[in-house]
Design a protein around this motif. Structure first.
Motif, mmCIF file in Angstrom:
data_model
loop_
_atom_site.group_PDB
_atom_site.id
_atom_site.type_symbol
_atom_site.label_atom_id
_atom_site.label_comp_id
_atom_site.label_asym_id
_atom_site.label_seq_id
_atom_site.Cartn_x
_atom_site.Cartn_y
_atom_site.Cartn_z
ATOM 1 N N ALA A 113 0.836 -1.201 0.000
ATOM 2 C CA ALA A 113 0.000 0.000 0.000
ATOM 3 C C ALA A 113 0.870 1.251 0.000
ATOM 4 O O ALA A 113 0.594 2.217 -0.707
ATOM 5 C CB ALA A 113 -0.929 -0.012 1.221
ATOM 6 N N THR A 114 1.941 1.225 0.787
ATOM 7 C CA THR A 114 2.848 2.372 0.856
ATOM 8 C C THR A 114 3.491 2.644 -0.501
ATOM 9 O O THR A 114 3.680 3.795 -0.903
ATOM 10 C CB THR A 114 3.945 2.118 1.912
ATOM 11 N N ALA A 115 3.815 1.572 -1.225
ATOM 12 C CA ALA A 115 4.424 1.733 -2.544
ATOM 13 C C ALA A 115 3.422 2.270 -3.565
ATOM 14 O O ALA A 115 3.770 3.064 -4.441
ATOM 15 C CB ALA A 115 5.003 0.398 -3.016
ATOM 16 N N LEU A 116 2.164 1.832 -3.440
ATOM 17 C CA LEU A 116 1.159 2.235 -4.437
ATOM 18 C C LEU A 116 0.618 3.646 -4.179
ATOM 19 O O LEU A 116 0.187 4.336 -5.105
ATOM 20 C CB LEU A 116 -0.006 1.244 -4.439
ATOM 21 N N GLN A 117 0.658 4.060 -2.920
ATOM 22 C CA GLN A 117 0.030 5.334 -2.543
ATOM 23 C C GLN A 117 0.442 6.522 -3.427
ATOM 24 O O GLN A 117 -0.424 7.184 -4.001
ATOM 25 C CB GLN A 117 0.342 5.632 -1.071
ATOM 26 N N PRO A 118 1.752 6.800 -3.590
ATOM 27 C CA PRO A 118 2.117 7.968 -4.410
ATOM 28 C C PRO A 118 1.732 7.798 -5.879
ATOM 29 O O PRO A 118 1.447 8.779 -6.561
ATOM 30 C CB PRO A 118 3.632 8.055 -4.241
ATOM 31 N N ARG A 119 1.736 6.567 -6.353
ATOM 32 C CA ARG A 119 1.392 6.340 -7.765
ATOM 33 C C ARG A 119 -0.090 6.656 -8.012
ATOM 34 O O ARG A 119 -0.450 7.186 -9.056
ATOM 35 C CB ARG A 119 1.671 4.890 -8.147
ATOM 36 N N LEU A 120 -0.936 6.281 -7.035
ATOM 37 C CA LEU A 120 -2.362 6.593 -7.200
ATOM 38 C C LEU A 120 -2.586 8.092 -7.099
ATOM 39 O O LEU A 120 -3.403 8.665 -7.823
ATOM 40 C CB LEU A 120 -3.193 5.885 -6.120
ATOM 41 N N GLU A 121 -1.835 8.728 -6.197
ATOM 42 C CA GLU A 121 -2.028 10.170 -6.023
ATOM 43 C C GLU A 121 -1.631 10.938 -7.280
ATOM 44 O O GLU A 121 -2.052 12.067 -7.477
ATOM 45 C CB GLU A 121 -1.228 10.664 -4.807
ATOM 46 N N ALA A 122 -0.815 10.305 -8.128
ATOM 47 C CA ALA A 122 -0.395 10.975 -9.363
ATOM 48 C C ALA A 122 -1.511 11.028 -10.401
ATOM 49 O O ALA A 122 -1.436 11.768 -11.379
ATOM 50 C CB ALA A 122 0.826 10.257 -9.953
ATOM 51 N N ILE A 123 -2.577 10.237 -10.200
ATOM 52 C CA ILE A 123 -3.717 10.295 -11.124
ATOM 53 C C ILE A 123 -4.429 11.640 -10.937
ATOM 54 O O ILE A 123 -4.690 12.054 -9.812
ATOM 55 C CB ILE A 123 -4.691 9.126 -10.859
ATOM 56 N N ASP A 124 -4.723 12.293 -12.040
ATOM 57 C CA ASP A 124 -5.258 13.658 -12.000
ATOM 58 C C ASP A 124 -6.508 13.809 -11.131
ATOM 59 O O ASP A 124 -6.650 14.767 -10.397
ATOM 60 C CB ASP A 124 -5.594 14.119 -13.426
ATOM 61 N N ASP A 125 -7.434 12.863 -11.243
ATOM 62 C CA ASP A 125 -8.715 13.036 -10.568
ATOM 63 C C ASP A 125 -8.653 12.723 -9.077
ATOM 64 O O ASP A 125 -9.625 12.925 -8.371
ATOM 65 C CB ASP A 125 -9.770 12.131 -11.207
ATOM 66 N N ILE A 126 -7.523 12.183 -8.631
ATOM 67 C CA ILE A 126 -7.410 11.812 -7.227
ATOM 68 C C ILE A 126 -6.711 12.926 -6.450
ATOM 69 O O ILE A 126 -5.636 13.389 -6.816
ATOM 70 C CB ILE A 126 -6.620 10.490 -7.073
ATOM 71 N N ALA A 127 -7.385 13.375 -5.386
ATOM 72 C CA ALA A 127 -6.819 14.453 -4.574
ATOM 73 C C ALA A 127 -5.895 13.896 -3.496
ATOM 74 O O ALA A 127 -4.860 14.483 -3.203
ATOM 75 C CB ALA A 127 -7.953 15.258 -3.924
ATOM 76 N N ARG A 128 -6.284 12.747 -2.911
ATOM 77 C CA ARG A 128 -5.516 12.247 -1.785
ATOM 78 C C ARG A 128 -5.746 10.753 -1.640
ATOM 79 O O ARG A 128 -6.816 10.236 -1.946
ATOM 80 C CB ARG A 128 -5.969 12.956 -0.502
ATOM 81 N N VAL A 129 -4.697 10.043 -1.184
ATOM 82 C CA VAL A 129 -4.823 8.614 -0.896
ATOM 83 C C VAL A 129 -4.274 8.349 0.499
ATOM 84 O O VAL A 129 -3.148 8.741 0.807
ATOM 85 C CB VAL A 129 -4.051 7.764 -1.928
#
Length: 555
Positions: A67-83
């Motif tokens: 989860a820690t590894a994926l967190q910044p990658r998901l946050e890089a998606i434009d529509d996502i504000a925070r993970v």
RNA sequence: GCCCUCGUAGCUCAGCGGAUAGAGCAGAAGACUUCUAAUCUUUUGGUCGCAGGUUCGAUUCCUGCCGAGGGCGCCA
């Protein structure tokens, strides 16, 4: 961004991560593995995924590390504000509200088609339900399947399937003759035959046929029976059609069992004759004790079944087989039967027919079994003599309340109707809760129009209140809910969704005004809100439509 | 005897192998000079029938038992 696209994006990122860790995309990551769901609590964000938990096993790593590894990658998606990472390794996603608001405009653009998908596009489905004998009125035992089957047909169509809703008319056999004898006796004022059909409708049919055939008393018994039976049959079938239409239940095909028994080939054979031959060609038929049998035990049935008796007559099973072959010949990809729990003994038999015909019983045929309905806790049965007719039930409770209450539970769940609740106009009656939310969207829209709140210009970024994020996320989820309901054959999911959506709408209404109070100026947020309001109305309308329930504009 | 379905809050019921099991009603306390109060807010309430098993994790999957309903024909 809609949840389906979001799940796909997350799956892409997760698979890339798996490749980095293991050097191969094994196991591959599908959008389904993302298991995107709306969290139960608002503080967990708009969406949550358990993808890190699911990857822990295959990768041999701890869920929290993944989860820690994926967190910044998901946050890089434009529509996502925070993970956020929570619990054992959930990824809680908060969307960018300024982009989320676009959903409202997209819904208005899609209109009635919002919620449609193409998951079942190109699939032809035969959906058979109700299929009552035309020897009497529909009663409560048919009511649940009528509501459920019709809603399922609508949901499957919304998912792109080409659906034929079919009613199989059992208009052949000794029950029809008994029905004819019963009406004939009533018409002539004679004593009814043994085990006769009874009830006021028999007397009414008797009166009607007596008027239609004034010379009935002078005919031979056989001649009179045919006249009366056929006339009463068509009158009764007409009454059934009317009952169903008034219940908002539509059938595309009315299939008469008689079609199976008449000679219809150049060789003078009927479809039933042919069905025995065809099953024999497939190698699942054998002869024993002078009778013809189908080895249904090859397909999970607990005993083999006779298809043609030693005396040469066909069993009812033969007609079932011929009927299935008819559906197969008409080219359906999938055949679905909706049966009451009192018919569940046929499941293996029906599947065996499909198997014996060369189809895959696990894929080409589905038999949905539903539990029976009780009213106020009282079990209803012919034996107890407390059967309620569909028409009476509908006039008593109303089509909307009845359709909705029957449609909001899964088929295999026992269901108790509570007339007091269904007649009440309060929160404990879910159909009113949802319909009221829809009526409210119209009242709000009327007020907004009168006040000059037009929805233009539309700035989605002003939809920033917590209740607006909740409402928008719920609206964005609708197509997925419908697709899921179709996939699982569970239209009740639409009803449950509408109840949640109505709650979100009422909470938003409580917190955010669409029309400014008093002489307050109209701001950009008011224009955005009327769009959100109208989008909610559209989704409520579309959802109620799938359930065959009306969406009143005023209440 | 065999087969199928069901068993979750006082009631009616949700819950795609994942977080402290949810909703409505009922019970308690609040919110209408403000777009429909048929609404909203807060709160009380649970051995997910019982016992094992599989799993990092089971209300969910498997087995057995208990309880409820239904079905078992060369009837239709």
């Amino acid at each position: 961004m809609d949840p389906a696209s979001l799940a796909w994006r997350i799956a892409q990122l997760a698979e890339k991560y798996v490749v980095e860790q293991t050097g191969s995309a094994n196991p591959p990551v599908a959008a389904d593995d993302v298991a995107l769901e709306r969290p139960k609590k608002a503080e967990f964000g708009d969406w949550a995924t358990s993808i890190a938990l699911k990857l822990a096993g295959p990768l041999g790593a701890s869920p929290r590390d993944i989860a820690t590894a994926l967190q910044p990658r998901l946050e890089a998606i434009d529509d996502i504000a925070r993970v956020d990472i929570a619990g054992p390794g959930f990824l809680n996603i908060t969307l960018d509200t300024s982009r989320l608001g676009q959903t409202a405009a997209q819904i208005l653009q899609a209109g009635e088609t919002y919620g449609h998908s193409d998951g079942l596009a190109g699939t032809t489905v035969n959906l058979e339900f109700v299929s009552a004998n035309p020897t009497g009125p529909l009663h409560i035992g048919h009511t649940r399947w009528a509501a459920l089957g019709d809603s399922l047909a609508r949901v499957l169509r919304a998912a792109g399937a080409d659906v034929a809703a079919e009613f199989y008319i059992n208009d052949q056999g000794s029950q029809m003759d008994l029905f004819g004898e019963s009406v004939l006796a009533a018409a002539l004022g004679q004593d009814p035959p043994e085990d006769a059909y009874q009830g006021a409708y028999i007397a009414e049919l008797g009166k009607a046929v007596a008027e239609e055939f004034p010379t009935l008393a002078e005919m031979s018994h056989d001649e009179a029976l045919v006249c009366v039976r056929e006339s009463a049959y068509h009158r009764q079938l007409g009454a059934i059609r009317t009952s169903l239409e008034e219940f908002n239940v539509h059938f595309d095909v009315w299939f008469s069992e008689r079609q199976l028994h008449v000679m219809s080939t150049p060789e003078g054979l009927s479809l039933v004759d042919r069905s025995v031959e065809r099953l024999r060609e497939q190698g699942h038929v054998f002869d024993e004790d002078g009778a013809v049998w189908v080895r249904t035990t090859d397909f999970g049935d607990d005993k083999d079944r006779v298809i043609r008796r030693a005396n040469g007559a066909y069993t009812y099973f033969a007609a079932d087989a011929a009927y299935y072959l008819s559906k197969k010949d008409r080219g359906f990809d999938l055949t679905i039967y909706l049966l009451g729990a009192d018919h569940h003994g046929y499941v293996h038999r029906l599947k065996a027919i499909a198997g014996a015909a060369g189809d895959d019983p696990a894929v080409d045929i589905e038999v949905l079994i539903g539990q029976l309905v009780s009213v106020n806790g009282a079990k209803l049965s012919k034996r107890a003599g407390n059967i309620i007719e569909l028409d009476d039930l509908r006039e008593w409770l109303g089509t909307d309340a009845l359709r909705y209450s029957l449609g909001r539970s899964p088929a295999d769940s026992p269901l108790t109707l509570e007339p007091d609740v269904l007649l009440s106009k309060t929160n404990d009656n879910p159909v009113f809760y949802v319909q009221y939310a829809h009526a409210r969207t119209h009242q709000v829209a009327r007020n907004a129009e009168a006040a000059g709140v037009t929805g233009e210009p539309f700035d989605p970024a002003t939809l920033s209140h917590a209740t607006e994020a909740e409402l928008l996320t719920a609206l964005a989820d609708f197509p997925r809910v419908v697709a899921h309901a179709a996939e699982l054959r569970e239209p009740h999911r639409v009803a449950r969704y509408l109840e949640d959506l109505s709650g979100s709408y009422h909470r938003w209404y409580d917190a955010c005004r669409v029309t400014p109070k008093g002489d307050d100026p109209i701001g950009p947020e008011h224009h955005a809100r009327v769009v959100l309001n109208n989008a909610t109305g559209q989704v409520l309308r579309n959802g109620l439509g799938l359930l065959g329930v009306s969406a009143p504009e005023r209440m």
